[in-house]
Design a protein around this motif. Structure first.
Motif, PDB file in Angstrom:
ATOM      1  N   MET A 141       4.489   7.087   0.009  1.00 43.94           N
ATOM      2  CA  MET A 141       5.277   8.264  -0.520  1.00 43.94           C
ATOM      3  C   MET A 141       6.738   7.873   0.046  1.00 43.94           C
ATOM      4  SD  MET A 141       3.606  10.836   2.277  1.00 43.94           S
ATOM      5  CE  MET A 141       2.275  10.242   1.846  1.00 43.94           C
ATOM      6  N   PRO A 142       7.660   8.080  -0.842  1.00 47.97           N
ATOM      7  CA  PRO A 142       9.203   7.779  -0.539  1.00 47.97           C
ATOM      8  C   PRO A 142       9.594   8.786   0.482  1.00 47.97           C
ATOM      9  CG  PRO A 142       8.964   8.845  -2.741  1.00 47.97           C
ATOM     10  CD  PRO A 142       7.625   8.597  -2.182  1.00 47.97           C
ATOM     11  N   GLY A 143      10.568   7.906   1.484  1.00 50.90           N
ATOM     12  CA  GLY A 143      11.333   8.558   2.425  1.00 50.90           C
ATOM     13  C   GLY A 143      12.673   7.807   2.925  1.00 50.90           C
ATOM     14  N   GLU A 144      13.060   8.293   3.861  1.00 49.73           N
ATOM     15  CA  GLU A 144      14.220   7.278   4.305  1.00 49.73           C
ATOM     16  C   GLU A 144      13.899   6.281   4.627  1.00 49.73           C
ATOM     17  OE1 GLU A 144      15.967   9.414   7.695  1.00 49.73           O
ATOM     18  OE2 GLU A 144      14.250   9.544   8.577  1.00 49.73           O
ATOM     19  N   HIS A 145      12.434   6.157   5.199  1.00 50.68           N
ATOM     20  CA  HIS A 145      12.149   4.627   5.712  1.00 50.68           C
ATOM     21  C   HIS A 145      11.369   3.767   4.543  1.00 50.68           C
ATOM     22  CE1 HIS A 145      13.662   5.714   9.543  1.00 50.68           C
ATOM     23  NE2 HIS A 145      12.891   6.823   9.718  1.00 50.68           N
ATOM     24  N   GLY A 146      11.475   4.527   3.035  1.00 48.23           N
ATOM     25  CA  GLY A 146      10.701   3.785   2.243  1.00 48.23           C
ATOM     26  C   GLY A 146       9.057   4.053   2.028  1.00 48.23           C
ATOM     27  N   TRP A 147       8.199   3.183   1.684  1.00 47.26           N
ATOM     28  CA  TRP A 147       6.994   3.441   1.619  1.00 47.26           C
ATOM     29  C   TRP A 147       6.281   2.988   3.039  1.00 47.26           C
ATOM     30  CZ3 TRP A 147       4.830   5.537  -2.810  1.00 47.26           C
ATOM     31  CH2 TRP A 147       5.580   5.500  -3.648  1.00 47.26           C
ATOM     32  N   GLY A 148       5.261   3.967   3.473  1.00 47.14           N
ATOM     33  CA  GLY A 148       4.669   3.684   4.630  1.00 47.14           C
ATOM     34  C   GLY A 148       3.425   4.223   4.707  1.00 47.14           C
ATOM     35  N   LEU A 149       2.529   4.258   5.729  1.00 44.86           N
ATOM     36  CA  LEU A 149       1.061   4.633   5.770  1.00 44.86           C
ATOM     37  C   LEU A 149       1.364   5.961   5.882  1.00 44.86           C
ATOM     38  CD1 LEU A 149      -0.139   2.013   8.303  1.00 44.86           C
ATOM     39  CD2 LEU A 149      -0.474   2.002   6.066  1.00 44.86           C
ATOM     40  N   ALA A 150       2.053   6.863   6.852  1.00 48.31           N
ATOM     41  CA  ALA A 150       2.156   8.196   6.984  1.00 48.31           C
ATOM     42  C   ALA A 150       0.463   8.855   7.303  1.00 48.31           C
ATOM     43  CB  ALA A 150       2.647   9.011   6.000  1.00 48.31           C
ATOM     44  N   GLY A 151      -0.077   8.124   8.017  1.00 49.19           N
ATOM     45  CA  GLY A 151      -1.475   8.502   8.279  1.00 49.19           C
ATOM     46  C   GLY A 151      -2.406   8.292   7.229  1.00 49.19           C
ATOM     47  N   ARG A 152      -2.219   7.716   6.024  1.00 48.42           N
ATOM     48  CA  ARG A 152      -3.076   7.421   4.934  1.00 48.42           C
ATOM     49  C   ARG A 152      -3.805   6.145   5.039  1.00 48.42           C
ATOM     50  NH1 ARG A 152       0.353   9.055  -0.270  1.00 48.42           N
ATOM     51  NH2 ARG A 152      -1.967   8.346  -1.356  1.00 48.42           N
ATOM     52  N   LYS A 153      -4.918   5.947   4.664  1.00 46.89           N
ATOM     53  CA  LYS A 153      -5.569   4.714   4.490  1.00 46.89           C
ATOM     54  C   LYS A 153      -4.812   3.734   3.624  1.00 46.89           C
ATOM     55  CE  LYS A 153     -10.132   6.531   6.117  1.00 46.89           C
ATOM     56  NZ  LYS A 153     -11.546   6.782   5.760  1.00 46.89           N
ATOM     57  N   LEU A 154      -5.008   2.658   3.935  1.00 48.62           N
ATOM     58  CA  LEU A 154      -4.454   1.571   3.013  1.00 48.62           C
ATOM     59  C   LEU A 154      -4.811   1.594   1.633  1.00 48.62           C
ATOM     60  CD1 LEU A 154      -4.157  -1.681   5.408  1.00 48.62           C
ATOM     61  CD2 LEU A 154      -2.182  -0.180   4.362  1.00 48.62           C
ATOM     62  N   ASP A 155      -6.151   1.807   1.230  1.00 52.94           N
ATOM     63  CA  ASP A 155      -6.880   1.648  -0.149  1.00 52.94           C
ATOM     64  C   ASP A 155      -6.382   3.096  -0.696  1.00 52.94           C
ATOM     65  OD1 ASP A 155      -8.206   3.655   1.232  1.00 52.94           O
ATOM     66  OD2 ASP A 155     -10.106   2.291   0.811  1.00 52.94           O
ATOM     67  N   THR A 156      -5.757   3.967  -0.128  1.00 54.12           N
ATOM     68  CA  THR A 156      -5.124   5.276  -1.079  1.00 54.12           C
ATOM     69  C   THR A 156      -3.600   5.144  -1.298  1.00 54.12           C
ATOM     70  OG1 THR A 156      -4.633   6.442   1.002  1.00 54.12           O
ATOM     71  CG2 THR A 156      -6.860   6.647   0.200  1.00 54.12           C
ATOM     72  N   LEU A 157      -3.197   4.284  -0.535  1.00 52.06           N
ATOM     73  CA  LEU A 157      -1.452   3.750  -0.740  1.00 52.06           C
ATOM     74  C   LEU A 157      -1.349   3.503  -2.159  1.00 52.06           C
ATOM     75  CD1 LEU A 157      -0.567   2.222   2.711  1.00 52.06           C
ATOM     76  CD2 LEU A 157      -0.329   4.733   1.920  1.00 52.06           C
ATOM     77  N   PRO A 158      -0.172   4.013  -2.657  1.00 50.11           N
ATOM     78  CA  PRO A 158       0.446   3.453  -4.047  1.00 50.11           C
ATOM     79  C   PRO A 158       0.471   1.926  -4.096  1.00 50.11           C
ATOM     80  CG  PRO A 158       1.656   5.359  -3.322  1.00 50.11           C
ATOM     81  CD  PRO A 158       0.922   4.876  -2.026  1.00 50.11           C
ATOM     82  N   LEU A 159       0.219   1.189  -5.243  1.00 46.29           N
ATOM     83  CA  LEU A 159       0.792   0.029  -5.329  1.00 46.29           C
ATOM     84  C   LEU A 159       2.151  -0.171  -5.019  1.00 46.29           C
ATOM     85  CD1 LEU A 159      -1.277  -0.838  -8.449  1.00 46.29           C
ATOM     86  CD2 LEU A 159      -1.931  -1.400  -6.192  1.00 46.29           C
ATOM     87  N   ALA A 202       6.231  -5.851 -12.239  1.00 40.44           N
ATOM     88  CA  ALA A 202       5.395  -6.131 -11.423  1.00 40.44           C
ATOM     89  C   ALA A 202       5.020  -5.353 -10.273  1.00 40.44           C
ATOM     90  CB  ALA A 202       5.545  -7.668 -10.909  1.00 40.44           C
ATOM     91  N   LEU A 203       3.677  -5.065  -9.985  1.00 36.56           N
ATOM     92  CA  LEU A 203       3.279  -4.329  -8.672  1.00 36.56           C
ATOM     93  C   LEU A 203       2.475  -5.413  -7.707  1.00 36.56           C
ATOM     94  CD1 LEU A 203       1.854  -1.160 -10.623  1.00 36.56           C
ATOM     95  CD2 LEU A 203       4.195  -1.626  -9.662  1.00 36.56           C
ATOM     96  N   GLY A 204       2.475  -5.040  -6.657  1.00 36.85           N
ATOM     97  CA  GLY A 204       1.654  -5.632  -5.476  1.00 36.85           C
ATOM     98  C   GLY A 204       0.796  -4.925  -4.732  1.00 36.85           C
ATOM     99  N   THR A 205      -0.579  -5.248  -4.554  1.00 35.03           N
ATOM    100  CA  THR A 205      -1.553  -4.779  -3.877  1.00 35.03           C
ATOM    101  C   THR A 205      -1.168  -4.596  -2.499  1.00 35.03           C
ATOM    102  OG1 THR A 205      -2.876  -6.567  -3.386  1.00 35.03           O
ATOM    103  CG2 THR A 205      -3.449  -5.237  -5.474  1.00 35.03           C
ATOM    104  N   VAL A 206      -1.357  -3.696  -1.844  1.00 29.87           N
ATOM    105  CA  VAL A 206      -0.932  -3.624  -0.113  1.00 29.87           C
ATOM    106  C   VAL A 206      -2.387  -3.194   0.548  1.00 29.87           C
ATOM    107  CG1 VAL A 206       1.348  -2.171  -0.843  1.00 29.87           C
ATOM    108  CG2 VAL A 206      -0.921  -1.006  -0.440  1.00 29.87           C
ATOM    109  N   THR A 207      -3.598  -3.550   0.260  1.00 24.20           N
ATOM    110  CA  THR A 207      -4.841  -3.284   0.902  1.00 24.20           C
ATOM    111  C   THR A 207      -5.074  -4.844   1.607  1.00 24.20           C
ATOM    112  OG1 THR A 207      -5.949  -3.936  -1.043  1.00 24.20           O
ATOM    113  CG2 THR A 207      -5.597  -1.536  -0.604  1.00 24.20           C
ATOM    114  N   PRO A 259      -7.690  -0.979  -3.836  1.00 23.51           N
ATOM    115  CA  PRO A 259      -6.934   0.322  -4.126  1.00 23.51           C
ATOM    116  C   PRO A 259      -7.910   1.337  -4.580  1.00 23.51           C
ATOM    117  CG  PRO A 259      -5.900  -1.565  -5.110  1.00 23.51           C
ATOM    118  CD  PRO A 259      -7.224  -2.077  -4.687  1.00 23.51           C
ATOM    119  N   LYS A 260      -7.648   2.692  -4.363  1.00 22.97           N
ATOM    120  CA  LYS A 260      -8.724   3.728  -4.801  1.00 22.97           C
ATOM    121  C   LYS A 260      -8.250   3.908  -6.174  1.00 22.97           C
ATOM    122  CE  LYS A 260     -11.253   4.780  -1.121  1.00 22.97           C
ATOM    123  NZ  LYS A 260     -12.876   4.707  -1.172  1.00 22.97           N
ATOM    124  N   PRO A 261      -8.938   4.872  -6.879  1.00 23.13           N
ATOM    125  CA  PRO A 261      -8.546   5.114  -8.089  1.00 23.13           C
ATOM    126  C   PRO A 261      -7.311   5.778  -8.425  1.00 23.13           C
ATOM    127  CG  PRO A 261     -10.968   5.566  -8.000  1.00 23.13           C
ATOM    128  CD  PRO A 261     -10.438   5.008  -6.605  1.00 23.13           C
TER     129      PRO A 261
END
Length: 568
Positions: free
Chosen positions: A1-19, A52-57, A63-65
């Motif tokens: 999720m975007p924020g002042e610090h860009g994309w981060g975990l924010a308590g979410r598991k890696l496989d649910t994070l956006p590409l 292009a996109l990159g996986t983060v897992t 990555p989850k659906p």
């Protein structure tokens, strides 16, 4: 999720994070999306102007659906790292994208070293536009993903094949016991004009009403699909079915399919879906393709084994899927003699694809009769040959009248004379020998010269010039006819000298004796008995003693002689 610090975990598991890079994807809605492993690979592609996109897992995750939903409807090109774990990573993503992406392709950088990825590609590192364009073309030309291909490259031990311990055994099911199996291909060979279409029409009529087959075996009623490229529906096929007593509501003609304002012949294997629709429409148990060459796709050469098998394998699969018997009809070639399996037109692959093959040919002694013989039988012992005639029905169409069985086999049928003159000469010799046997109690034994003289005295006008040629002519007549048998042996004269003799015996069609090709393995003079008795005793494996005539019918072979038996 975007924020002042860009994309981060924010308590979410890696496989649910956006590409990585998902937020930019909407800017290029019609462009192929290259997916690499990690941010570094994605940045190298983005910097060169790629979408292009990159996986983060990491390579061990997937990555989850919800993370892959951003690729819905997009054309995706996966670029795996050049190592086993990287290929498995992209294999899992490719599977997850099925039904999400419009297309999934896989790019393989052939010159990559172990563990190298997109960030290491020279075209991306150099920054030259022309090299990047070459890479873009290579990415777009990547092959569509094939399940398991990446795992194979990664050395993954995949489960291939089928363990037979997991296969439930099944009995062969028959439309016509011993001749036409259900769910398989059956081939029917025969010369043009010998009655193949009339016979298959008779069989179709029997199936449509459940009338027993000609040998008395039961027939379960079902639908019939006819693909006939040579006969008219109104003036030939319908009248023949009427004469045979068919239930026309269970017979579907399917030779052509509509194409715009016109129509064309069904093409095998391209149009199998139409044949399947026809089978399902009437619950068909029998499909007749007559002749197969008319319906074989123009993309397949009937004389090339691979082409034929590629065309017929899907047809065999259709038979297996629907449970219907598929009978394909084929004309014979013009090559005389030889193995009957090679007498069919086109490639040997046609008879190879069939599980059962039948031969239809003229009876060698009666132009009005036809013989249906087993040519190949993979699923059961060869069935007895059957005789029928072509008769005219009350309405003027052709109908079949079955006459019982015969011992004539495929080899004997195709060894018959090829022209009328040769046939007449053989019949004349047969009649002369039959008369001789009738005058002598059904048996005759003599040297070839003595038999030659006897027939010359009887004014048989077609005798060969020499006794040895007479022996050959008698053997050929016996192999292709039904009147008598011929064997050779030895007999001692009054001086104890062994002489070669011919033994002729009138055939008894009801005794079940089956002929043996060839008479080359005759006894040597040392083993000859000073007798003309042909009922030599031979050992019976059950412990008894049987006469030679009985032994032959039970599959024994006499050590005293070899029989050449005619048909019944």
């Amino acid at each position: 999720m975007p924020g002042e610090h860009g994309w981060g975990l924010a308590g979410r598991k890696l496989d649910t994070l956006p590409l990585y890079g998902s937020e930019r994807l909407k800017e290029q809605p019609d462009t192929s999306v290259v997916v690499g492993e990690g941010e570094k690979a994605a940045d190298a592609l983005l910097d060169a102007g790629f979408c292009a996109l990159g996986t983060v897992t990491g390579a061990s995750g997937t990555p989850k659906p919800e993370a892959l939903e951003v690729l819905r409807g997009r054309r995706v090109i996966l670029w795996p790292d050049n190592d086993g774990i990287g290929m498995k990573h992209m294999e899992r993503i490719a599977k997850a994208l099925q039904g999400v992406a419009s297309e999934v392709r896989v790019f393989r950088w052939l010159h990559a070293r172990e563990k190298e990825d997109a960030a290491d590609h020279p075209a991306l590192k150099a920054g030259f536009a022309d090299e990047a364009e070459d890479l873009r073309e290579a990415l777009e030309a990547s092959p569509v993903w094939n399940p398991g291909a990446l795992l194979s490259e990664a050395g993954e031990n995949r489960e291939v094949g089928v363990m037979l311990s997991d296969v439930e055994p099944e009995e062969v099911r028959w439309l016509w016991e011993g001749r036409i199996p259900l769910g398989k291909l059956t081939l029917i060979d025969g010369d043009p004009g010998c009655g193949k279409s009339a016979m298959t029409t008779d069989l179709a009529a029997r199936v449509s009403v459940g009338r027993p087959f000609p040998d008395g075996t039961p027939c379960e009623a079902g639908g019939v699909v006819l693909l006939n490229a040579e006969d008219g529906l109104a003036d030939t096929i319908r009248p023949r079915l009427d004469a045979a007593g068919a239930d026309l509501s269970r017979v579907l003609a399917l030779a052509t399919i509509p194409v715009g304002d016109t129509e064309r012949l069904v093409s095998i294997p391209e149009d199998l879906r139409f044949i399947e629709d026809g089978i399902n429409r009437i619950g068909a148990k029998l499909v007749v393709v007559d002749p197969i060459m008319a319906f074989l796709s123009g993309e397949h050469d009937a004389h090339k084994d691979q082409d034929v098998r590629r065309a017929l394998a899907p047809l065999a699969k259709l038979a297996e899927k629907t449970g219907a018997s598929v009978c394909v009809v084929r004309h014979l070639n013009k090559t005389a003699g030889g193995n009957p399996l090679y007498r069919g037109g086109g490639s040997i692959g046609i008879v190879g694809a069939a599980r059962s093959a039948l031969l239809l040919a003229k009876h060698p002694e009666d132009e009005r009769r036809r013989v249906l013989a087993s040519l190949k039988s993979n699923l059961a012992a060869p069935a007895p040959s059957l005789v029928f005639t072509l008769e005219e029905s009350a309405g003027g169409s052709v109908r079949i009248e079955w006459k019982g069985d015969t011992t004539l086999d495929a080899t004997a049928l195709l060894a018959s004379p090829l022209d009328d003159d040769e046939r007449r000469e053989m019949m004349t010799l047969r009649d002369a020998v039959s008369e001789l046997l009738n005058e002598n109690g059904g048996e005759w034994e003599s040297t070839p010269q003595e038999l030659f003289d006897k027939l010359t005295e009887a004014d048989c006008g077609v005798l060969p010039e020499r006794p040895d040629e007479l022996t050959k002519a008698l053997k050929k007549t016996a192999r292709t006819g039904t009147a008598f048998t011929v064997s050779r042996g030895w007999r001692k004269d009054d001086n104890g000298k062994s002489k070669r003799v011919l033994r002729l015996r009138r055939s008894n069609p009801s005794n079940g004796v089956v002929g043996v090709d060839g008479v080359d393995g005759v006894d040597q003079p040392d083993n000859a008995n000073n007798t003309s008795n042909t009922d030599n005793d031979v050992s019976d494996p059950t412990g008894g003693v049987v006469k030679e005539s009985d032994a032959l019918s039970n599959g024994h072979r006499s050590p005293e002689r070899e029989e050449v038996m005619t048909g019944a």
